[in-house]
Write a protein that holds these residues in place. Structure first.
Motif, PDB file in Angstrom:
ATOM      1  N   ALA A   1       0.883  -1.026   0.007  1.00 28.93           N
ATOM      2  CA  ALA A   1       0.097  -0.008  -0.045  1.00 28.93           C
ATOM      3  C   ALA A   1       0.862   1.224   0.056  1.00 28.93           C
ATOM      4  O   ALA A   1       0.504   2.307  -0.279  1.00 28.93           O
ATOM      5  N   SER A   2       2.144   1.355   0.252  1.00 22.05           N
ATOM      6  CA  SER A   2       3.119   2.332   0.361  1.00 22.05           C
ATOM      7  C   SER A   2       4.371   2.258  -0.808  1.00 22.05           C
ATOM      8  O   SER A   2       4.153   3.187  -1.590  1.00 22.05           O
ATOM      9  N   ILE A   3       4.937   1.470  -0.682  1.00 24.26           N
ATOM     10  CA  ILE A   3       6.227   1.252  -1.590  1.00 24.26           C
ATOM     11  C   ILE A   3       5.939   0.907  -2.797  1.00 24.26           C
ATOM     12  O   ILE A   3       6.370   1.688  -4.038  1.00 24.26           O
ATOM     13  N   PHE A   4       5.341  -0.263  -3.010  1.00 23.93           N
ATOM     14  CA  PHE A   4       4.982  -0.897  -4.456  1.00 23.93           C
ATOM     15  C   PHE A   4       4.682   0.033  -5.314  1.00 23.93           C
ATOM     16  O   PHE A   4       5.133   0.319  -6.682  1.00 23.93           O
ATOM     17  N   PRO A   5       3.461   0.966  -5.227  1.00 22.86           N
ATOM     18  CA  PRO A   5       2.905   1.594  -6.236  1.00 22.86           C
ATOM     19  C   PRO A   5       3.960   2.755  -6.672  1.00 22.86           C
ATOM     20  O   PRO A   5       3.805   3.163  -7.743  1.00 22.86           O
ATOM     21  N   ALA A   6       4.626   3.457  -5.777  1.00 23.50           N
ATOM     22  CA  ALA A   6       5.556   4.513  -6.119  1.00 23.50           C
ATOM     23  C   ALA A   6       6.602   3.887  -6.997  1.00 23.50           C
ATOM     24  O   ALA A   6       7.076   4.494  -7.998  1.00 23.50           O
ATOM     25  N   LEU A   7       7.216   2.666  -6.566  1.00 23.31           N
ATOM     26  CA  LEU A   7       8.373   2.130  -7.379  1.00 23.31           C
ATOM     27  C   LEU A   7       7.646   1.726  -8.857  1.00 23.31           C
ATOM     28  O   LEU A   7       8.376   2.006  -9.630  1.00 23.31           O
ATOM     29  N   PHE A   8       6.563   0.995  -8.847  1.00 22.95           N
ATOM     30  CA  PHE A   8       5.757   0.904  -9.967  1.00 22.95           C
ATOM     31  C   PHE A   8       5.476   1.881 -11.140  1.00 22.95           C
ATOM     32  O   PHE A   8       5.934   2.074 -12.256  1.00 22.95           O
ATOM     33  N   LEU A   9       4.834   2.950 -10.449  1.00 27.08           N
ATOM     34  CA  LEU A   9       4.518   4.210 -11.312  1.00 27.08           C
ATOM     35  C   LEU A   9       5.593   4.832 -11.781  1.00 27.08           C
ATOM     36  O   LEU A   9       5.876   5.502 -12.723  1.00 27.08           O
ATOM     37  N   GLY A  10       6.716   5.039 -10.803  1.00 27.21           N
ATOM     38  CA  GLY A  10       8.083   5.598 -11.086  1.00 27.21           C
ATOM     39  C   GLY A  10       8.720   5.181 -12.156  1.00 27.21           C
ATOM     40  O   GLY A  10       9.395   6.032 -12.929  1.00 27.21           O
TER      41      GLY A  10
ATOM     42  N   SER B   1       4.626  10.453 -16.330  1.00 32.59           N
ATOM     43  CA  SER B   1       4.066  11.628 -15.644  1.00 32.59           C
ATOM     44  C   SER B   1       3.905  11.928 -14.336  1.00 32.59           C
ATOM     45  O   SER B   1       3.439  12.784 -13.719  1.00 32.59           O
ATOM     46  N   ILE B   2       4.172  10.671 -13.513  1.00 35.10           N
ATOM     47  CA  ILE B   2       4.123  10.562 -12.231  1.00 35.10           C
ATOM     48  C   ILE B   2       5.190  11.685 -11.644  1.00 35.10           C
ATOM     49  O   ILE B   2       6.361  11.772 -11.805  1.00 35.10           O
ATOM     50  N   THR B   3       4.648  12.516 -10.475  1.00 33.70           N
ATOM     51  CA  THR B   3       5.492  13.698  -9.952  1.00 33.70           C
ATOM     52  C   THR B   3       5.624  13.205  -8.554  1.00 33.70           C
ATOM     53  O   THR B   3       5.216  12.418  -7.685  1.00 33.70           O
ATOM     54  N   ARG B   4       6.609  14.055  -8.027  1.00 38.89           N
ATOM     55  CA  ARG B   4       7.102  13.670  -6.393  1.00 38.89           C
ATOM     56  C   ARG B   4       5.942  13.950  -5.659  1.00 38.89           C
ATOM     57  O   ARG B   4       5.787  13.023  -4.775  1.00 38.89           O
ATOM     58  N   GLU B   5       5.333  14.959  -5.683  1.00 38.30           N
ATOM     59  CA  GLU B   5       4.097  15.394  -5.170  1.00 38.30           C
ATOM     60  C   GLU B   5       2.951  14.219  -4.884  1.00 38.30           C
ATOM     61  O   GLU B   5       2.425  13.833  -4.087  1.00 38.30           O
ATOM     62  N   GLY B   6       2.753  13.673  -6.299  1.00 34.56           N
ATOM     63  CA  GLY B   6       1.752  12.497  -6.605  1.00 34.56           C
ATOM     64  C   GLY B   6       2.222  11.487  -5.795  1.00 34.56           C
ATOM     65  O   GLY B   6       1.427  10.763  -5.179  1.00 34.56           O
ATOM     66  N   ALA B   7       3.540  10.891  -6.063  1.00 36.42           N
ATOM     67  CA  ALA B   7       4.020   9.602  -5.373  1.00 36.42           C
ATOM     68  C   ALA B   7       3.920   9.893  -3.887  1.00 36.42           C
ATOM     69  O   ALA B   7       3.377   8.917  -3.034  1.00 36.42           O
ATOM     70  N   ILE B   8       4.228  11.065  -3.349  1.00 34.56           N
ATOM     71  CA  ILE B   8       4.264  11.152  -1.854  1.00 34.56           C
ATOM     72  C   ILE B   8       3.012  11.084  -1.205  1.00 34.56           C
ATOM     73  O   ILE B   8       2.531  10.503  -0.258  1.00 34.56           O
ATOM     74  N   THR B   9       1.991  11.821  -1.969  1.00 31.89           N
ATOM     75  CA  THR B   9       0.637  11.873  -1.485  1.00 31.89           C
ATOM     76  C   THR B   9       0.233  10.459  -1.502  1.00 31.89           C
ATOM     77  O   THR B   9      -0.598   9.653  -0.563  1.00 31.89           O
ATOM     78  N   GLY B  10       0.453   9.921  -2.653  1.00 33.62           N
ATOM     79  CA  GLY B  10      -0.182   8.348  -2.801  1.00 33.62           C
ATOM     80  C   GLY B  10       0.454   7.348  -1.801  1.00 33.62           C
ATOM     81  O   GLY B  10      -0.408   6.538  -1.057  1.00 33.62           O
ATOM     82  N   MET B  11       1.659   7.452  -1.323  1.00 34.98           N
ATOM     83  CA  MET B  11       2.288   6.929  -0.334  1.00 34.98           C
ATOM     84  C   MET B  11       1.574   6.722   1.096  1.00 34.98           C
ATOM     85  O   MET B  11       1.105   6.083   1.759  1.00 34.98           O
ATOM     86  N   LEU B  12       1.340   8.369   1.505  1.00 29.37           N
ATOM     87  CA  LEU B  12       0.791   8.620   2.698  1.00 29.37           C
ATOM     88  C   LEU B  12      -0.463   8.214   2.698  1.00 29.37           C
ATOM     89  O   LEU B  12      -1.101   7.534   3.863  1.00 29.37           O
ATOM     90  N   THR B  13      -1.358   8.335   1.567  1.00 32.32           N
ATOM     91  CA  THR B  13      -2.815   7.938   1.711  1.00 32.32           C
ATOM     92  C   THR B  13      -2.643   6.385   1.975  1.00 32.32           C
ATOM     93  O   THR B  13      -3.560   5.805   2.738  1.00 32.32           O
ATOM     94  N   GLY B  14      -2.033   5.406   1.091  1.00 26.63           N
ATOM     95  CA  GLY B  14      -2.178   4.228   1.058  1.00 26.63           C
ATOM     96  C   GLY B  14      -1.856   3.691   2.446  1.00 26.63           C
ATOM     97  O   GLY B  14      -2.479   2.718   3.088  1.00 26.63           O
ATOM     98  N   LEU B  15      -0.747   4.134   2.800  1.00 28.63           N
ATOM     99  CA  LEU B  15      -0.271   3.816   4.199  1.00 28.63           C
ATOM    100  C   LEU B  15      -1.020   4.102   5.323  1.00 28.63           C
ATOM    101  O   LEU B  15      -1.280   3.141   6.286  1.00 28.63           O
ATOM    102  N   LEU B  16      -1.602   5.203   5.576  1.00 28.78           N
ATOM    103  CA  LEU B  16      -2.483   5.476   6.601  1.00 28.78           C
ATOM    104  C   LEU B  16      -3.666   4.684   6.732  1.00 28.78           C
ATOM    105  O   LEU B  16      -4.295   4.268   7.525  1.00 28.78           O
TER     106      LEU B  16
END
Length: 279
Positions: free
Chosen positions: A176-185, A190-205
């Protein structure tokens, strides 16, 4: 083992009983062990007394449950006890035990290395304390490793669940946190830093709160009827992963795109060097 008198119980039963991971509650006082569906004790974990029963079993302070099952077997011993239950040779049992210890040590060593380097180098050196020298960074890594060992020890003494469940929680949180950022990155430029961080925090929380609610805050509600979409806390990481990806892609559409250096790095990861230069 069902309908077996305690005096005729296999040797593995008494061995695991002596260390408290197997227990027998003679509910009908017939001296015969009965194994069936449902928990044997209330509460589930056995609390042993310093006395022996008429059949030689270790007496329990637990109350009997309403089921016909009289035997408690800790789920954490299944892998190690299976060779003994199957009456395999001692050298096979030793190999299984050695393999379990080796797997635990190698996994723990790898995770400690990742935790210490992530905190000391990625978090402190590159983000919050860029001016620290190598000696200070090494000291921070050792402190982080010591804290990780202490926390792991607490979870070992007071486990939140049996081993398979804890592993499922860990993989769910990672998914829920690391895998999507690695995969999308790697696969979505078009994935951005803000998008990756927001997604990681949302999935993790989301995943963390779901697990904590059903396992610690309201364990009595941890039933399929109360689960979201019928998904247990062990499997909620899948929903957290999808939520992570959705939020990351959405936020990336409204934030500045990645730097050219990042795009070049992604191209090098996705294509061989010669093809990357041609693109």
């Amino acid at each position: 083992m069902h309908e077996t008198p305690y005096e005729n119980a296999p040797s593995w039963f008494s061995q695991w009983e002596s260390i408290g991971l197997v227990a027998w509650k003679d509910k009908n006082n017939d001296g015969v062990m009965q194994y069936g569906v449902g928990q044997a004790l209330v509460p589930t974990k056995p609390t042993f007394l310093d006395e022996r029963g008429t059949s030689g079993e270790r007496l329990l302070a637990n109350s009997p449950s309403e089921s016909n099952n009289e035997i408690y077997i800790d789920r954490d011993i299944i892998v190690l006890a299976n060779p003994e239950i199957a009456e395999l040779p001692n050298w096979v049992i030793a190999l299984v035990a050695a393999g379990g210890v080796a797997a635990a040590l190698s996994t723990a060593a790898g995770l400690l290395l990742v935790i210490s380097s992530a905190i000391s180098h990625d978090l402190l050196k590159k983000t919050f304390m860029p001016k620290i020298n190598d000696r200070q960074e090494l000291f921070c890594a050792r402190i982080a490793a010591a804290i990780a060992v202490f926390v792991a020890g607490l979870f070992g003494i007071y486990p939140p669940a049996f081993v398979a469940q804890v592993v499922a929680f860990a993989f769910g949180l990672a998914a829920a946190s690391i895998f999507p950022a690695l995969f999308l990155g790697i696969f979505v430029k078009s994935i951005t830093r803000e998008g990756a961080i927001t997604g990681m925090l949302t999935g993790l929380l989301f995943t963390f709160c779901y697990i904590v609610f059903f396992k610690f805050i309201e364990p009595s509600q941890n039933t399929p009827e109360n689960w979201m979409l019928g998904i247990s806390p062990e499997g909620i990481g899948t929903i957290g992963m999808l939520l992570n990806m959705t939020i990351a892609l959405t936020v990336s559409r409204f934030t500045p795109g990645p730097h050219e250096n990042v795009v070049n790095l992604i191209n090098e990861l996705r294509l061989p060097p010669s093809e990357s230069r041609n693109t």
